[in-house]
Design a protein around this motif. Structure first.
Motif, PDB file in Angstrom:
ATOM      1  N   ALA A  49       0.756  -1.364  -0.073  1.00 24.01           N
ATOM      2  CA  ALA A  49      -0.116   0.019  -0.100  1.00 24.01           C
ATOM      3  C   ALA A  49       0.803   1.257  -0.050  1.00 24.01           C
ATOM      4  N   ASP A  50       1.894   1.252   0.746  1.00 18.66           N
ATOM      5  CA  ASP A  50       2.853   2.408   0.757  1.00 18.66           C
ATOM      6  C   ASP A  50       3.410   2.656  -0.399  1.00 18.66           C
ATOM      7  N   LEU A  51       3.927   1.783  -0.991  1.00 17.98           N
ATOM      8  CA  LEU A  51       4.709   1.695  -2.353  1.00 17.98           C
ATOM      9  C   LEU A  51       3.728   2.253  -3.607  1.00 17.98           C
ATOM     10  N   GLY A  52       2.136   2.126  -3.193  1.00 18.93           N
ATOM     11  CA  GLY A  52       1.253   2.284  -4.210  1.00 18.93           C
ATOM     12  C   GLY A  52       1.169   1.357  -5.277  1.00 18.93           C
ATOM     13  N   LEU A  53       1.384   0.081  -4.743  1.00 18.67           N
ATOM     14  CA  LEU A  53       1.392  -1.066  -5.755  1.00 18.67           C
ATOM     15  C   LEU A  53      -0.066  -1.628  -5.768  1.00 18.67           C
ATOM     16  N   ASP A  54      -1.147  -1.074  -4.894  1.00 15.17           N
ATOM     17  CA  ASP A  54      -2.368  -1.424  -4.952  1.00 15.17           C
ATOM     18  C   ASP A  54      -3.086  -0.345  -4.931  1.00 15.17           C
ATOM     19  N   ASP A  55      -4.586  -0.232  -4.790  1.00 14.91           N
ATOM     20  CA  ASP A  55      -5.113   0.884  -4.865  1.00 14.91           C
ATOM     21  C   ASP A  55      -6.079   0.991  -3.240  1.00 14.91           C
ATOM     22  N   THR A  56      -5.410   0.552  -2.191  1.00 11.87           N
ATOM     23  CA  THR A  56      -5.825   0.393  -1.008  1.00 11.87           C
ATOM     24  C   THR A  56      -5.781   1.710  -0.326  1.00 11.87           C
ATOM     25  N   VAL A  57      -4.724   2.669  -0.734  1.00 10.63           N
ATOM     26  CA  VAL A  57      -4.965   3.874  -0.147  1.00 10.63           C
ATOM     27  C   VAL A  57      -4.773   5.017  -1.283  1.00 10.63           C
ATOM     28  N   PRO A  58      -5.261   6.302  -0.980  1.00 12.47           N
ATOM     29  CA  PRO A  58      -5.286   7.337  -1.851  1.00 12.47           C
ATOM     30  C   PRO A  58      -3.898   7.554  -2.635  1.00 12.47           C
ATOM     31  N   ARG A  59      -4.031   8.046  -3.963  1.00  9.52           N
ATOM     32  CA  ARG A  59      -2.595   8.479  -4.639  1.00  9.52           C
ATOM     33  C   ARG A  59      -1.833   9.283  -3.752  1.00  9.52           C
ATOM     34  N   SER A  60      -2.362  10.171  -3.063  1.00  8.28           N
ATOM     35  CA  SER A  60      -1.584  11.200  -2.402  1.00  8.28           C
ATOM     36  C   SER A  60      -1.043  10.597  -1.185  1.00  8.28           C
ATOM     37  N   HIS A  61      -1.260   9.424  -0.741  1.00  5.92           N
ATOM     38  CA  HIS A  61      -0.718   8.812   0.598  1.00  5.92           C
ATOM     39  C   HIS A  61       0.322   7.697   0.191  1.00  5.92           C
ATOM     40  N   GLN A  62       0.390   7.540  -1.500  1.00  5.40           N
ATOM     41  CA  GLN A  62       1.597   6.566  -1.769  1.00  5.40           C
ATOM     42  C   GLN A  62       2.837   7.256  -1.965  1.00  5.40           C
ATOM     43  N   HIS A  63       3.976   6.318  -1.767  1.00  8.11           N
ATOM     44  CA  HIS A  63       5.405   6.814  -1.625  1.00  8.11           C
ATOM     45  C   HIS A  63       6.162   5.897  -2.796  1.00  8.11           C
ATOM     46  N   PRO A  64       5.995   6.099  -3.901  1.00  8.76           N
ATOM     47  CA  PRO A  64       6.478   5.198  -4.774  1.00  8.76           C
ATOM     48  C   PRO A  64       7.968   5.085  -4.848  1.00  8.76           C
ATOM     49  N   GLY A  65       8.488   3.761  -4.796  1.00 13.58           N
ATOM     50  CA  GLY A  65       9.959   3.628  -4.733  1.00 13.58           C
ATOM     51  C   GLY A  65      10.802   3.972  -3.405  1.00 13.58           C
ATOM     52  N   ASN A  66      10.140   4.401  -2.460  1.00 12.12           N
ATOM     53  CA  ASN A  66      10.945   4.783  -1.429  1.00 12.12           C
ATOM     54  C   ASN A  66      12.003   3.471  -0.672  1.00 12.12           C
ATOM     55  N   VAL A  67      13.076   3.786  -0.318  1.00  9.96           N
ATOM     56  CA  VAL A  67      13.799   2.677  -0.063  1.00  9.96           C
ATOM     57  C   VAL A  67      13.344   1.973   1.271  1.00  9.96           C
ATOM     58  N   TRP A  68      12.716   2.692   2.185  1.00 14.56           N
ATOM     59  CA  TRP A  68      12.206   1.833   3.144  1.00 14.56           C
ATOM     60  C   TRP A  68      11.144   0.786   3.189  1.00 14.56           C
ATOM     61  N   SER A  69      10.181   1.030   2.361  1.00 15.29           N
ATOM     62  CA  SER A  69       9.224   0.144   2.146  1.00 15.29           C
ATOM     63  C   SER A  69       9.640  -0.978   0.958  1.00 15.29           C
TER      64      SER A  69
END
Length: 573
Positions: A487-507
């Protein structure tokens, strides 16, 4: 500091010819207009006043003063304190009437802009809710735009009027549809047409408005070409140098978040060297430091984050915080605890424990509360649970003393500290061995974090899912952790677009470990490649998505040694 016309900032080449015979007046008008597009409204007023020195009859300079003194996307009517409101409205009303008095020989567009502004300031005295004037201004500007559809300045100013009806509430974050009362669809039509015209992609106002319009939408990436067009278009406008990063951060381009904000900071410091820090634009300077810290944290770049914290702290002199008109502590003090966010992000527990509390806890109330929070987390992470509990009581008391007026851009600091309270409860219960209560508190922190009003960057600097996922993984709850990271990486639609953090090293690290432990080798290989590229830019070893996880994988792809057992909660998993 007074400067000559030849010794000024580089504001690019944008010009709007106005009715004047003075080349100097035209020059200073153009500078004022560009500064207003770059949200340095104080400097814009200075320039418009300089234009009047060269042509006292320049009606559009009076228009510019009136326009710049009023509300904007980052400072709507309700954010003016009473003294600031009374002073600004009186000056703006007088300026627009001076403009109207000299409108006889002006162009149709100039007369339209001046007349529209009279709807924005229908009187010199404030009413209970001055935002009721927004609709009249929008209607007047709609008429000006209909008569001058191909005028780029008119388009930018009309879009600005439309967006200021519901600033920062243009789109419903959950559905992606326009928010109630929003004119987002009309604003996009206006700006899309402007961008199709010759010069549209070189217009600072059009590009600035388009980024703000699209950042909250479900498709912020569609505005990336226009963000790229704005980069370096107005070299010495720090805010315009910074604006593309509102999209970069949403699209996972954290390197550009740092590089573009570095250029913005360079421009800001050039301005500060001349104008000092005793101005409202210091808020925008802090915003650029804030954004650079945020990008560095996502990249795992501790050195950049801490170096930027130092620059941010130097940018806010205490004398400015004590300024009462407007009350600058309410606008600026919330930036100063950023160092605590960074130290927690990178697990610098001893540095947190060694940090000295502010000498004036009332003035530095948010800083005081965040430092107690950080110290409680540090005590808990180092096994000193009783000390953590004692510090938590100090945090709770300090947070209660933070006034509702204290803001961090779009969020009240009290709302941000509510996220801290839930996080801290989860951390303490986890160290006490009660996973049920710990994870319930962490899920509540996620809900609070997700529920904060939209802001860039987010007021809570470390995504709450990073701690939740790390502790789930530490307890062997791998499937649950994988869902959190996905969800955090934005690889599904479970959280809004603005709450996704694509490609961040931690997740990426957390998700890669989950996939490996679950035996999903194909997916793990894909994420592993992204993780290697992201890790190459970090200056610390990323061994977990949050340093609150005390056990780590021994090597990429290996299962971790489990951390403190939370009782039967983890049995059978």
């Amino acid at each position: 500091m007074t400067v000559s016309a030849d010794d000024y900032y580089d504001l690019g080449s944008h010009s709007r010819p106005v009715t004047t015979d003075s080349e100097a007046a035209q020059l200073w008008f153009d500078r004022g207009l560009v500064w207003s597009y770059g949200f340095n409204h104080e400097e814009a007023v200075v320039c418009f006043e300089r234009a009047l020195e060269h042509d006292p009859d320049l009606a559009m300079a009076h228009w510019g003063i009136a326009y710049s003194l009023g509300p904007n996307y980052n400072k709507p009517w309700q954010d003016f304190d009473p003294v600031d409101l009374a002073t600004s409205l009186e000056r703006a009303f007088a300026a627009v009437n001076r403009a109207a008095a000299g409108a006889g020989g002006l162009t149709s567009a100039e007369r339209g802009l001046i007349e529209a502004l009279r709807h924005r300031y229908p009187q010199a005295e404030a009413v209970e809710d001055c935002s009721i004037w927004n609709s009249g201004y929008v209607e007047a500007m709609r008429g000006v735009h209909e008569a001058h559809r191909d005028d780029l300045d008119v388009a930018a100013l009309f879009a600005d009027a439309l967006m200021n009806v519901t600033p920062w509430e243009l789109w419903d974050q959950r559905t992606g549809e326009p928010a109630p009362g929003s004119h987002a669809v009309e604003a996009r039509a206006v700006l899309d047409h402007a961008l199709s015209l010759a010069g549209g992609r070189e217009h600072p106002g059009v590009l600035h408005m388009y980024i703000h319009l699209m950042e909250m939408s479900a498709v912020p990436e569609q505005a990336l070409p226009y963000a790229d067009a704005l980069r370096d278009l107005v070299p010495d406008s720090g805010h315009l140098q910074h604006m593309p990063t509102h999209l970069d951060v949403l699209c996972g381009d954290y390197e550009r978040v740092i590089s573009s904000n570095s250029r913005a900071i360079e421009a800001d410091e050039k301005y500060a060297a001349r104008a000092g820090a005793m101005n409202f634009y210091t808020l925008y300077r802090c915003h650029d430091y804030h954004f650079r810290i945020y990008g560095a944290m996502f990249l795992g770049q501790r050195a950049v984050a801490l170096e930027t914290c130092e620059r941010l702290e130097r940018a806010v002199p205490e004398v400015l915080l004590r300024e009462e008109v407007p009350p600058m502590a309410d606008w600026l003090e919330g930036f100063l605890p950023m160092r605590m966010h960074v130290l927690i992000r990178f697990g610098e527990w001893q540095s947190i424990l060694d940090a000295e509390l502010p000498r004036d806890p009332e003035l530095y109330c948010v800083t005081t509360a965040m430092m107690h929070y950080a110290k409680a987390v540090a005590y808990a992470a180092t096994g000193q649970v009783d000390a953590a509990a004692a510090e938590r009581k100090l945090f709770t008391a300090a947070a209660a003393r933070v006034p509702e007026s204290r803001m961090l851009f779009n969020n009240t600091c009290r709302d941000i500290l509510a996220v801290a309270a839930a996080m801290l409860e989860g951390e303490l219960e986890y160290r006490r061995g009660d996973c049920d209560r710990a994870f319930a508190a962490l899920r509540r922190s996620i809900d609070l974090d997700d529920g904060l009003p939209y802001d860039e960057p987010w007021g809570w600097m470390q995504p709450t899912r990073h701690a939740y996922g790390a502790l789930l993984l530490e307890q062997g709850r791998v499937e649950e952790a994988a869902a959190v990271y996905r969800a955090d990486l934005g690889l599904d639609d479970t959280v809004p677009r603005s709450h996704q953090h694509p490609g961040n090293v931690w997740s990426l690290h957390g998700y890669h470990e989950c996939l490996t432990r679950l035996g999903r080798t194909g997916e793990a290989a894909i994420i592993g490649q992204q993780l290697r590229l992201a890790s190459a830019r970090s200056d610390v070893t990323i061994s977990a998505s949050c340093f609150c996880r005390l056990s780590v994988a021994d090597a990429p792809g290996e299962a971790s040694s489990e951390g403190p057992c939370c009782g039967a909660e983890a049995d059978g998993l």
